[in-house]
Design a protein around this motif. Sequence first.
Motif, PDB file in Angstrom:
ATOM      1  N   PRO A  59     -35.978 -30.179  -4.700  1.00  0.00           N
ATOM      2  CA  PRO A  59     -36.317 -28.775  -4.932  1.00  0.00           C
ATOM      3  C   PRO A  59     -37.411 -28.296  -3.981  1.00  0.00           C
ATOM      4  O   PRO A  59     -38.153 -29.096  -3.409  1.00  0.00           O
ATOM      5  N   GLU A  64     -36.644 -21.056  -5.938  1.00  0.00           N
ATOM      6  CA  GLU A  64     -35.649 -21.675  -6.810  1.00  0.00           C
ATOM      7  C   GLU A  64     -34.345 -21.962  -6.055  1.00  0.00           C
ATOM      8  O   GLU A  64     -34.017 -21.304  -5.068  1.00  0.00           O
ATOM      9  N   GLY A  65     -33.598 -22.948  -6.563  1.00  0.00           N
ATOM     10  CA  GLY A  65     -32.234 -23.165  -6.139  1.00  0.00           C
ATOM     11  C   GLY A  65     -32.047 -23.855  -4.805  1.00  0.00           C
ATOM     12  O   GLY A  65     -30.955 -23.809  -4.240  1.00  0.00           O
ATOM     13  N   ASP A  67     -32.314 -27.156  -4.172  1.00  0.00           N
ATOM     14  CA  ASP A  67     -31.766 -28.508  -4.303  1.00  0.00           C
ATOM     15  C   ASP A  67     -30.261 -28.418  -4.089  1.00  0.00           C
ATOM     16  O   ASP A  67     -29.525 -27.873  -4.928  1.00  0.00           O
ATOM     17  N   LYS A  70     -27.627 -29.295  -6.893  1.00  0.00           N
ATOM     18  CA  LYS A  70     -27.474 -28.448  -8.075  1.00  0.00           C
ATOM     19  C   LYS A  70     -26.356 -27.430  -7.853  1.00  0.00           C
ATOM     20  O   LYS A  70     -26.431 -26.610  -6.947  1.00  0.00           O
ATOM     21  N   GLY A  71     -25.351 -27.503  -8.665  1.00  0.00           N
ATOM     22  CA  GLY A  71     -24.264 -26.536  -8.592  1.00  0.00           C
ATOM     23  C   GLY A  71     -23.207 -26.840  -7.547  1.00  0.00           C
ATOM     24  O   GLY A  71     -22.223 -26.091  -7.429  1.00  0.00           O
TER      25      GLY A  71
END
Length: 213
Positions: A59, A64-65, A67, A70-71
């Motif tokens: 991260p 945010e977001g 990484d 993630k997703g």
Amino acid sequence: MDQILVYSDSLTWGIIPNTRRRLPFDKRWPGVFENALTEMGYTVRVIENCLNGRRTVWPDPFKEGRDGAKGLAQVIEMHSPLKLVIFMLGTNDFQCTHNHDAWLSAQGMAKLIAIVRQAPIEPGMPTPEIMVVAPPAIIAPKGVIADKFKHSEKRCIGLATELEKVASACSVLFFDSGQVTTASVVDGIHLDENQHKILGEALARAVSERIDF
């Protein structure tokens, strides 16, 4: 029509070094890549999923977001069926907020490869082939991002070699962008417009030789 997903960061998003502006699609390498493949007679659609500051698996403490793990599985599910997934990540693993070396960054890439292969795609859809593209080695950072990437040119040493090892161990394709171009002469991190063109055309040749469309 075959679909190719490009999963990357600002080097591929097309940020113009030392600005917050973005190159148009046909000037950034995924657009050059798609157009070159089209000119070769292939019917392809390149899907960009590129986020400024994206790491492989870590991260960002400020945004945010970032990484990349993630997703990712849902991104694969969302765009399936896919012929190929191209990863070009690693540069941001060496921001000053991390004390990583090339080996650690490459292990992050190994996790992303595993996620693609385990993604919950619909029954009967193919698991896409994967190509790992090593980003150009970082040159001494300068300009507006110099502090963010302080000493990153030292931490990133050996990244292409470590990514190639991971690609071999995971039986995926590998391409070293440093063999055809360098990082920006403006900021030492990103790609200048002419470098996008060089990389996009080189990747089109490499993919056309190694993927059965």
